[in-house]
Design a protein around this motif. Sequence first.
Motif, mmCIF file in Angstrom:
data_model
loop_
_atom_site.group_PDB
_atom_site.id
_atom_site.type_symbol
_atom_site.label_atom_id
_atom_site.label_comp_id
_atom_site.label_asym_id
_atom_site.label_seq_id
_atom_site.Cartn_x
_atom_site.Cartn_y
_atom_site.Cartn_z
ATOM 1 N N SER A 40 0.792 -1.228 0.000
ATOM 2 C CA SER A 40 0.000 0.000 0.000
ATOM 3 C C SER A 40 0.827 1.282 0.000
ATOM 4 N N PHE A 41 2.047 1.233 0.548
ATOM 5 C CA PHE A 41 2.814 2.460 0.769
ATOM 6 C C PHE A 41 4.292 2.260 0.476
ATOM 7 N N GLU A 42 4.951 3.367 0.184
ATOM 8 C CA GLU A 42 6.405 3.386 0.054
ATOM 9 C C GLU A 42 6.897 4.703 0.634
ATOM 10 N N HIS A 44 10.490 7.001 2.062
ATOM 11 C CA HIS A 44 11.945 7.170 2.032
ATOM 12 C C HIS A 44 12.313 8.178 3.115
ATOM 13 N N GLY A 45 13.080 7.724 4.089
ATOM 14 C CA GLY A 45 13.535 8.610 5.148
ATOM 15 C C GLY A 45 12.574 8.696 6.324
ATOM 16 N N PRO A 46 13.082 9.228 7.425
ATOM 17 C CA PRO A 46 12.324 9.244 8.677
ATOM 18 C C PRO A 46 11.077 10.136 8.658
ATOM 19 N N ASP A 47 11.102 11.259 7.954
ATOM 20 C CA ASP A 47 9.933 12.147 7.960
ATOM 21 C C ASP A 47 8.737 11.503 7.271
ATOM 22 N N GLU A 48 8.979 10.893 6.108
ATOM 23 C CA GLU A 48 7.881 10.213 5.411
ATOM 24 C C GLU A 48 7.358 9.049 6.233
ATOM 25 N N LEU A 49 8.252 8.323 6.875
ATOM 26 C CA LEU A 49 7.850 7.193 7.709
ATOM 27 C C LEU A 49 6.973 7.661 8.868
ATOM 28 N N ASN A 50 7.386 8.750 9.520
ATOM 29 C CA ASN A 50 6.618 9.293 10.635
ATOM 30 C C ASN A 50 5.212 9.700 10.169
ATOM 31 N N LYS A 51 5.122 10.338 9.015
ATOM 32 C CA LYS A 51 3.811 10.733 8.478
ATOM 33 C C LYS A 51 2.954 9.517 8.177
ATOM 34 N N LEU A 110 12.739 -1.979 4.999
ATOM 35 C CA LEU A 110 11.698 -2.893 5.442
ATOM 36 C C LEU A 110 10.788 -3.168 4.255
ATOM 37 N N LEU A 111 10.612 -4.449 3.962
ATOM 38 C CA LEU A 111 9.728 -4.896 2.903
ATOM 39 C C LEU A 111 8.593 -5.654 3.562
#
Length: 120
Positions: A40-42, A44-51, A110-111
């Motif tokens: 569902s999602f991809e 890149h980097g900590p900011d996108e992950l946090n969002k 992480l996959l």
Amino acid sequence: MTAQTLATQYFATWNEPDADRRAELIAATWTETATFVDPSFETHGPDELNKLMGAAQQMFPGLTFVHIGEIDEHHNYYRWTWHLKAEGQEPVAGGTDIVTLDADGRIAHLLGFHDFAPEH
């Protein structure tokens, strides 16, 4: 950091409601260039992950991500299984994640695979 410690921190991060605290947890367990990819999602980097983590909490209010079963590990890879559920309820989704670690034991990639998910 042991596989169990990393998994515990990983799931705590997904369940942390405060974005600033989530950012601290991400910094402690993920690399600066980490990627997260699932069906569902991809990110890149900590900011996108946090969002993404914050958006997941809004999409699934009252549900938490929980680790299920054992963690498989070899070389710089971990594999774990998770459920998304409310306390005392059957899970609404579940999946398996393959984690690649950097030399310091932080998550570099992480996959994720969905084993089952809600109908859209």
